[in-house]
Design an enzyme around this catalytic site. Structure first.
Site, short mmCIF file in Angstrom:
data_model
loop_
_atom_site.label_atom_id
_atom_site.label_comp_id
_atom_site.label_asym_id
_atom_site.label_seq_id
_atom_site.Cartn_x
_atom_site.Cartn_y
_atom_site.Cartn_z
N VAL A 12 30.07 56.84 74.78
CA VAL A 12 30.51 57.02 76.17
C VAL A 12 29.42 56.59 77.16
CG1 VAL A 12 31.34 58.67 77.88
CG2 VAL A 12 32.06 58.89 75.50
N GLU A 124 35.96 65.05 84.77
CA GLU A 124 37.22 64.34 84.50
C GLU A 124 37.22 63.74 83.09
OE1 GLU A 124 40.15 63.75 86.80
OE2 GLU A 124 40.66 63.57 84.69
N GLY A 129 40.25 61.52 77.97
CA GLY A 129 39.58 60.22 77.99
C GLY A 129 39.68 59.55 79.35
N ILE A 131 42.35 59.10 81.16
CA ILE A 131 43.50 59.51 81.98
C ILE A 131 43.02 60.40 83.13
CG2 ILE A 131 45.76 60.63 81.99
CD1 ILE A 131 45.73 60.44 78.92
N GLU A 185 34.65 62.70 67.03
CA GLU A 185 33.45 63.45 67.38
C GLU A 185 32.39 63.19 66.31
OE1 GLU A 185 33.13 65.42 70.31
OE2 GLU A 185 34.90 64.21 70.60
N ASP A 196 38.44 70.28 69.07
CA ASP A 196 38.28 69.44 70.27
C ASP A 196 39.46 69.64 71.23
OD1 ASP A 196 37.00 66.95 71.60
OD2 ASP A 196 39.09 66.38 71.33
N LYS A 200 39.72 71.24 75.16
CA LYS A 200 40.40 70.54 76.26
C LYS A 200 41.49 71.41 76.88
CE LYS A 200 39.32 65.99 74.41
NZ LYS A 200 39.73 64.98 73.42
N GLY A 297 37.49 56.65 73.37
CA GLY A 297 36.94 55.29 73.29
C GLY A 297 35.98 55.03 74.45
P1 NDP Z 1 27.50 59.68 70.68
O1 NDP Z 1 26.93 60.44 69.53
O2 NDP Z 1 27.96 58.27 70.45
O3 NDP Z 1 26.43 59.63 71.88
C1 NDP Z 1 25.52 60.64 72.17
C2 NDP Z 1 24.19 59.98 72.51
O4 NDP Z 1 23.27 60.97 72.96
C3 NDP Z 1 23.55 59.28 71.31
O5 NDP Z 1 23.01 58.06 71.73
C4 NDP Z 1 22.47 60.27 70.91
O6 NDP Z 1 21.36 59.65 70.24
C5 NDP Z 1 22.04 60.76 72.28
N1 NDP Z 1 21.29 62.00 72.20
C6 NDP Z 1 21.32 62.96 71.25
N2 NDP Z 1 20.45 63.95 71.56
C7 NDP Z 1 19.86 63.59 72.70
C8 NDP Z 1 18.86 64.17 73.52
N3 NDP Z 1 18.29 65.32 73.18
N4 NDP Z 1 18.47 63.53 74.64
C9 NDP Z 1 19.05 62.37 74.98
N5 NDP Z 1 20.00 61.74 74.25
C10 NDP Z 1 20.39 62.35 73.12
O7 NDP Z 1 28.67 60.55 71.28
P2 NDP Z 1 29.88 60.09 72.22
O8 NDP Z 1 29.40 59.10 73.22
O9 NDP Z 1 31.05 59.75 71.38
O10 NDP Z 1 30.22 61.47 72.92
C11 NDP Z 1 29.39 62.02 73.92
C12 NDP Z 1 30.14 63.16 74.57
O11 NDP Z 1 31.34 62.65 75.17
C13 NDP Z 1 30.62 64.25 73.60
O12 NDP Z 1 30.62 65.47 74.28
C14 NDP Z 1 32.04 63.84 73.26
O13 NDP Z 1 32.83 64.93 72.89
C15 NDP Z 1 32.48 63.31 74.62
N6 NDP Z 1 33.58 62.36 74.59
C16 NDP Z 1 33.61 61.35 73.68
C17 NDP Z 1 34.62 60.41 73.72
C18 NDP Z 1 34.72 59.29 72.75
O14 NDP Z 1 35.75 58.59 72.77
N7 NDP Z 1 33.72 59.05 71.92
C19 NDP Z 1 35.68 60.48 74.75
C20 NDP Z 1 35.54 61.59 75.67
C21 NDP Z 1 34.52 62.48 75.58
P3 NDP Z 1 21.38 59.66 68.61
O15 NDP Z 1 22.60 58.90 68.20
O16 NDP Z 1 20.11 58.99 68.22
O17 NDP Z 1 21.43 61.11 68.20
N1 HSE Z 2 37.10 62.91 69.67
C1 HSE Z 2 37.84 62.92 70.88
C2 HSE Z 2 39.25 62.43 70.61
C3 HSE Z 2 37.18 62.05 71.91
O1 HSE Z 2 39.48 61.86 69.54
O2 HSE Z 2 40.13 62.63 71.45
C4 HSE Z 2 37.83 62.11 73.27
O3 HSE Z 2 37.62 63.34 73.87
#
Ligand code: NDP
Ligand code: HSE
Length: 410
Positions: A12, A124, A129, A131, A185, A196, A200, A297
């Protein structure tokens, strides 16, 4: 020029940085100024990343920079996301987040903290996601009393159920596809066990009813027990199996749950496939409104994060006040009532009829008795199943049947 920071350059956060870069001119038109990405906080150095020169590892670089007024938190999880958010809000910097775990567990406290420091806590991207749903419910539909919010809130499980329905693809393969696409996740059990979606629906219920229910008090089931034959049984009665989050208010009662449902084909929710999510909201004046789009995504979620960044930069965005729900809210789940699909082995139709009364028998898998029951409460259903299993039957599946809530006059 507004200076912003992103914490966590994963799926994200990376999508958010890309959107800010690719749509830089478009965003200047929306905001009246450039949104300039000044810092990216991550644990890694990311030497291959186009944002490597912006990387910092210490939150104090952002907290202590007076130029930065808005920060995106896309780290996920409770810690250190909570600690960083508290530090930023306490310094008067607005935080926008995709982190539903944090919002669902600490949202009331973080919203109050933002208010106390004259900044915003916007979320939001935490639900649905890409929406837009939190903003429209809190702003555009805010004149309504809400009787129901029900939706497909998890892209990963909807992707899996869609692939299972299409046939040919099993649960594990479909989950691995969803992971490769960046939908799941970090611990995908949070998706498939319903956790999850539970976070929500807690956020949506708080948005609609103003009370944040601790996720631990929400009845939650996932999709791991769903069998291919259940998906086929649903199709035979013109329905689809969908994992729904539901918050229902009827009279003095309020039920909030996450569980798989048979969703009849005449509901818009039944046709939502793949990573798409849909959220149906029923208000006492507007009637039913359904929001539909990509629920997970990088790109879709970045769209929601950036809409909050734009709002916060302008000092806007919906940053409500939530109470923490007291013990009597939601209503005790044992009194929740709906029809059910049940599948048994080791019993005949007569035995099922004796215990459940007037059921409709439907096509089940070889050697099974499958039926749809009339409305019954959780407690009544559990008692009836117990009686049947004492008599030698084995319960193979129990899935609730979705009936949408009360409708205002057309
Ligand atoms: P990711 O694991 O891809 O991204 C998280 C990032 O944060 C990684 O780059 C991770 O590094 C980094 N990180 C971990 N610990 C720390 C720290 N202490 N300080 C700074 N950076 C850190 O997760 P997502 O992007 O998929 O998800 C992020 C959030 O968004 C979650 O809460 C998820 O539920 C939510 N979300 C995700 C969606 C999706 O489609 N993926 C959609 C909507 C919400 P490293 O990998 O090295 O640990
Ligand atoms: N893991 C979550 C999903 C990401 O599949 O809907 C979006 O919140």
């Amino acid at each position: 020029m507004a200076k912003i920071a992103i914490m966590g350059l994963g799926v994200v956060g990376g999508g958010t940085a890309d959107l800010l870069t690719e749509n830089r001119e478009r965003l200047r038109k929306s905001c009246g100024e450039y949104l300039d990405l000044k810092y990216v906080l991550d644990v890694r150095d990311l030497p291959e990343s186009p944002y490597r020169d912006l990387i910092v590892h210490d939150i104090s670089a952002i907290v202590n920079d007076p130029e930065v007024s808005v920060v995106a938190e896309t780290i996920g999880g409770l810690h250190p996301a909570y600690d960083y958010t508290v530090a930023l809000l306490s310094a008067g910097k607005s935080v926008v987040t995709s982190n539903k775990q944090l919002v669902s567990e600490h949202g009331a406290e973080l919203l109050a903290l933002a208010k106390a420091h004259g900044c915003r806590y916007l979320f939001e991207a935490s639900t649905g996601g890409g929406i837009p749903v939190i903003g429209p419910i809190s702003r555009d539909l805010s004149g309504n009393e809400f009787s129901e919010i029900s939706g497909i809130l998890n892209g990963t499980t909807n992707y899996i159920l869609t692939r299972m329905k299409g046939g040919g693809v099993g649960f594990e393969t479909a989950l691995s596809e969803a992971q490769k696409k960046g939908y799941a996740e970090r611990d995908p059990s949070a998706d498939v066990e319903g956790v999850d979606a539970c976070r929500k629906i807690a956020i949506l219920a708080a948005t609609a009813f103003g009370k944040l229910i601790p996720p631990s008090r929400i009845h939650t089931e996932g999709i791991t027990a769903i069998r291919q034959s259940d998906v086929a049984a649903a199709a035979s009665v013109h329905a689809a199996v969908k994992l729904l989050g539901r918050a229902i208010r009827r009279g003095g009662e309020c039920f909030v749950l996450v569980a798989p449902f048979f969703v009849p084909d005449d509901s818009p929710l039944s046709h939502v496939d793949g990573v798409y999510n849909a959220i149906s909201v029923t208000g006492n004046y507007v009637g039913d409104v359904t929001f539909y789009g990509r629920g997970a995504g990088a790109k879709a979620t970045a769209s929601a994060v950036v809409s909050d960044l734009i709002a916060a930069t302008a000092g806007g965005g919906v940053s409500p006040v939530w109470e923490t729900a007291d013990e009597g809210f939601p209503t005790e789940f044992g009194t929740f009532s709906c029809p059910r699909y049940l599948a048994f082995s080791g019993v005949d139709r007569n035995a099922v009829r004796v215990v459940f009364g007037e059921v409709e028998f439907i096509r089940g898998a070889e050697g099974e008795v499958a039926c749809l029951t009339p409305n019954m409460t959780e407690r009544e259903c559990a008692d009836a199943i117990a009686r049947l299993t004492v008599g030698g039957g084995q319960l193979l599946s129990a899935i609730r049947v979705y009936e949408s809530g009360d409708r205002p006059e057309a």
